[in-house]
Write a protein that holds these residues in place. Structure first.
Motif, PDB file in Angstrom:
ATOM      1  N   SER A   1       0.345  -6.507   4.762  1.00 31.14           N
ATOM      2  CA  SER A   1       0.244  -6.587   3.320  1.00 31.14           C
ATOM      3  C   SER A   1      -0.228  -5.257   2.750  1.00 31.14           C
ATOM      4  O   SER A   1      -0.735  -4.397   3.467  1.00 31.14           O
ATOM      5  CB  SER A   1      -0.738  -7.687   2.922  1.00 31.14           C
ATOM      6  N   GLU A   2      -0.065  -5.094   1.451  1.00 32.99           N
ATOM      7  CA  GLU A   2      -0.538  -3.875   0.798  1.00 32.99           C
ATOM      8  C   GLU A   2      -2.042  -3.731   0.959  1.00 32.99           C
ATOM      9  O   GLU A   2      -2.564  -2.631   1.082  1.00 32.99           O
ATOM     10  CB  GLU A   2      -0.158  -3.907  -0.683  1.00 32.99           C
ATOM     11  N   ASP A   3      -2.748  -4.859   0.981  1.00 31.80           N
ATOM     12  CA  ASP A   3      -4.198  -4.832   1.130  1.00 31.80           C
ATOM     13  C   ASP A   3      -4.603  -4.240   2.478  1.00 31.80           C
ATOM     14  O   ASP A   3      -5.572  -3.491   2.568  1.00 31.80           O
ATOM     15  CB  ASP A   3      -4.757  -6.258   0.999  1.00 31.80           C
ATOM     16  N   VAL A   4      -3.839  -4.530   3.546  1.00 39.81           N
ATOM     17  CA  VAL A   4      -4.136  -3.999   4.875  1.00 39.81           C
ATOM     18  C   VAL A   4      -3.685  -2.543   4.981  1.00 39.81           C
ATOM     19  O   VAL A   4      -4.347  -1.712   5.607  1.00 39.81           O
ATOM     20  CB  VAL A   4      -3.478  -4.856   5.967  1.00 39.81           C
ATOM     21  N   SER A   5      -2.577  -2.216   4.353  1.00 42.06           N
ATOM     22  CA  SER A   5      -2.030  -0.861   4.444  1.00 42.06           C
ATOM     23  C   SER A   5      -2.967   0.186   3.852  1.00 42.06           C
ATOM     24  O   SER A   5      -2.820   1.378   4.134  1.00 42.06           O
ATOM     25  CB  SER A   5      -0.670  -0.794   3.737  1.00 42.06           C
ATOM     26  N   ARG A   6      -3.928  -0.232   3.065  1.00 37.72           N
ATOM     27  CA  ARG A   6      -4.877   0.737   2.500  1.00 37.72           C
ATOM     28  C   ARG A   6      -5.719   1.403   3.586  1.00 37.72           C
ATOM     29  O   ARG A   6      -6.332   2.440   3.339  1.00 37.72           O
ATOM     30  CB  ARG A   6      -5.787   0.069   1.481  1.00 37.72           C
ATOM     31  N   TYR A   7      -5.752   0.835   4.787  1.00 36.14           N
ATOM     32  CA  TYR A   7      -6.530   1.434   5.871  1.00 36.14           C
ATOM     33  C   TYR A   7      -5.846   2.664   6.478  1.00 36.14           C
ATOM     34  O   TYR A   7      -6.427   3.325   7.346  1.00 36.14           O
ATOM     35  CB  TYR A   7      -6.780   0.400   6.974  1.00 36.14           C
ATOM     36  N   ASP A   8      -4.645   2.958   6.027  1.00 33.91           N
ATOM     37  CA  ASP A   8      -3.923   4.122   6.535  1.00 33.91           C
ATOM     38  C   ASP A   8      -4.433   5.376   5.816  1.00 33.91           C
ATOM     39  O   ASP A   8      -3.787   5.905   4.914  1.00 33.91           O
ATOM     40  CB  ASP A   8      -2.422   3.939   6.312  1.00 33.91           C
ATOM     41  N   ARG A   9      -5.597   5.845   6.236  1.00 32.65           N
ATOM     42  CA  ARG A   9      -6.250   6.957   5.544  1.00 32.65           C
ATOM     43  C   ARG A   9      -7.280   7.608   6.464  1.00 32.65           C
ATOM     44  O   ARG A   9      -7.662   7.052   7.488  1.00 32.65           O
ATOM     45  CB  ARG A   9      -6.977   6.435   4.299  1.00 32.65           C
TER      46      ARG A   9
END
Length: 501
Positions: free
Chosen positions: A393-401
């Motif tokens: 989900s977009e919420d999980v993809s925020r960890y790509d940082r």
């Protein structure tokens, strides 16, 4: 007589569960802390094993040593603590229970002997993966191919041991202590020694014994019920596994049970040194390489964040000049290596020149204003996580940082490569629940202009400046270089929850 040095890493041990306020979990460590020194605000430089150990071994931060999820190897351009001791004619030995800490990832440099407990007989070929291959013809092909890569008898024995025998008792602590007892009995004793130990017990999966766990269980929860709680961290992070507050309370008791078990093994290690008549002449260190999220901040395991649950670790030093009890100075684990060199009067000028940490025994050292931590690439990557759990989900993809953190006595800033900024007042909010820069939090906002948010903005600006100045103060490792690992190592790491691409 020159003192020995023993460094013990409790892999995945967070301070709040080693030394909780509500009960005694680790009586051996409490005793060592009372007799020696406990640095109660020790901060790891990274939230997971590879970069944190690299920092401990080199006295440098991840941006300088370059070992992280984007480059999974400690290069040979920096000296290691083992090399510094070897240069001073110390006998150097290591026992590792974590695959990351091995020759394959650059951690054996400087050690005369490096023991890997996931192998029954030490060998270059790793066959732990054989017992986990598919059934039928594919399994037969894999067994045939791998058996003849090196010594087939040794390879087969290691495969059986790693998959079916080793995990029945613990994660390697018992066998580690047996080996160290034998080594102490056989060594000639003419040279002092530097011994490094990585114990893995507090790491997921939590499988503590009933004996060490039952006293921590919440009322109404049995040991078997706690052990039945799912421990699939990545499914939870991805939102595919629902766990209740009661489930996490049960998991925290299992985690404390693992720490209690390991505390007993550390007592055994101390007893082995006493039996060998080496204890009184040894500087003995116990620390954690990083902590753990057990439902904290919506996370499990020790990735994707730089909160205190992952960075605040125990650091106890016993022997030699360490007899000061509790020490509340702000300490980085990068300080440990130069501190140990000072404790035993080893010069190691090249190592000291590279180190970013500062000796805790330096009387001329100024009080540290800030410590830093880095998370330079997500581990597992979004691609590896997606392959494991399906689409993200977009919420999980925020960890790509990428994340960096700087903290002082009371204030802490976490800054992301995605532009995110979190600022916490640890003095009143030690669990980091209220981002003082967020207008979504009642306590921190009145259209973003109330007195508290203005103070947070000023503090964040100060911490931003401190972080930028620090990053500009040293040469960074080459981010473009690449490192690879063997298939066997990748599969062992996946067993520990480290998904690989």
């Amino acid at each position: 007589m020159t003192r020995n040095v023993v460094v013990v890493v409790m892999d995945t041990a967070r301070y709040q569960d080693v030394f909780p306020e509500d009960e005694t979990v680790a009586p051996t460590l409490e005793s060592l802390a009372a007799e020696g020194a406990s640095f109660d605000r020790a901060i790891a430089s990274a939230p997971w094993t590879l970069p944190s150990h690299a920092s401990l071994f080199t006295g440098t931060y991840p941006s300088k040593h370059g070992a992280h999820a984007g480059h999974k190897h400690l290069g040979d351009d920096l000296a290691t603590l083992a090399e510094a001791f070897a240069g001073a004619d110390y006998e150097t030995v290591a026992v590792s229970n974590n695959t990351w800490i091995s020759d394959e990832f650059g951690f054996a440099r400087g050690f005369e002997r490096f023991r890997k407990t996931w192998q029954y007989l030490q060998a270059d070929t790793d066959l732990g993966r054989v017992a986990r291959t598919n059934e039928g013809r594919e399994k037969l092909r894999e067994v045939t191919r791998a058996l003849f890569d090196g010594n087939p008898v040794v390879n087969a024995l290691n495969a059986v041991y790693g998959q079916f025998v080793r995990k029945r008792e613990d994660s390697g602590a018992h066998r580690t202590n047996e080996w160290i007892r034998e080594w102490l009995a056989d060594r000639d004793g003419e040279r002092p020694f530097f011994c490094f130990v990585n114990y893995l017990e507090p790491h997921l999966e939590y499988r503590p014994s009933r004996e060490t766990t039952e006293r921590f269980l919440p009322e109404g929860t049995s040991y078997d019920e706690a052990m039945a709680v799912p421990q699939d961290a990545w499914s939870y992070v991805a939102g595919d596994l629902d766990l209740s507050g009661g489930d996490f309370e049960a998991l925290r008791t299992l985690y404390r049970g693992e720490i209690a078990y390991l505390d007993d093994r550390i007592a055994e290690l101390r007893d082995a040194l006493e039996a060998a008549d080496e204890w009184e002449n040894t500087v003995f260190v116990v620390t954690g390489d990083h902590g753990e999220n057990i439902g904290d901040h919506g996370l499990m395991d020790h990735q994707y964040a730089l909160y205190e649950t992952l960075l605040h670790v125990p650091l106890v030093i016993h022997g030699g000049p360490f007899a000061g009890g509790a020490d509340d100075r702000l300490v980085s684990l990068t300080d440990l290596a130069p501190t140990l060199l000072d404790a035993v009067d080893v010069d190691a000028p090249a190592f000291r020149e590279q180190a970013q940490g500062e000796s805790l025994l330096d009387d001329d050292r100024e009080e540290r204003e800030h410590v830093f931590a880095e998370y330079l690439a997500p581990q597992p990557s979004m691609e590896a996580l997606s392959e494991r759990v399906g689409g993200l989900s977009e919420d999980v993809s925020r960890y790509d940082r990428r994340l960096r953190a700087v903290r002082g006595d009371d204030w802490k800033l976490i800054r992301g490569s995605d532009g995110s900024r979190e600022c916490y007042h640890l003095g009143t909010d030690p669990t980091e629940t209220v981002n003082r820069l967020s207008t979504d939090d009642e306590e921190g906002a009145d259209d973003g202009l109330n007195e508290r948010s203005i103070d947070a903005t000023k503090q964040a600006e100060t911490l931003d400046g401190a972080l930028d100045d620090w990053l500009d103060s040293f040469d960074h490792a080459d981010p473009e270089s690449e490192a690879t690992m063997s298939d066997g190592a990748a599969e062992r790491l996946e067993d520990l929850g480290y998904l690989q691409e």
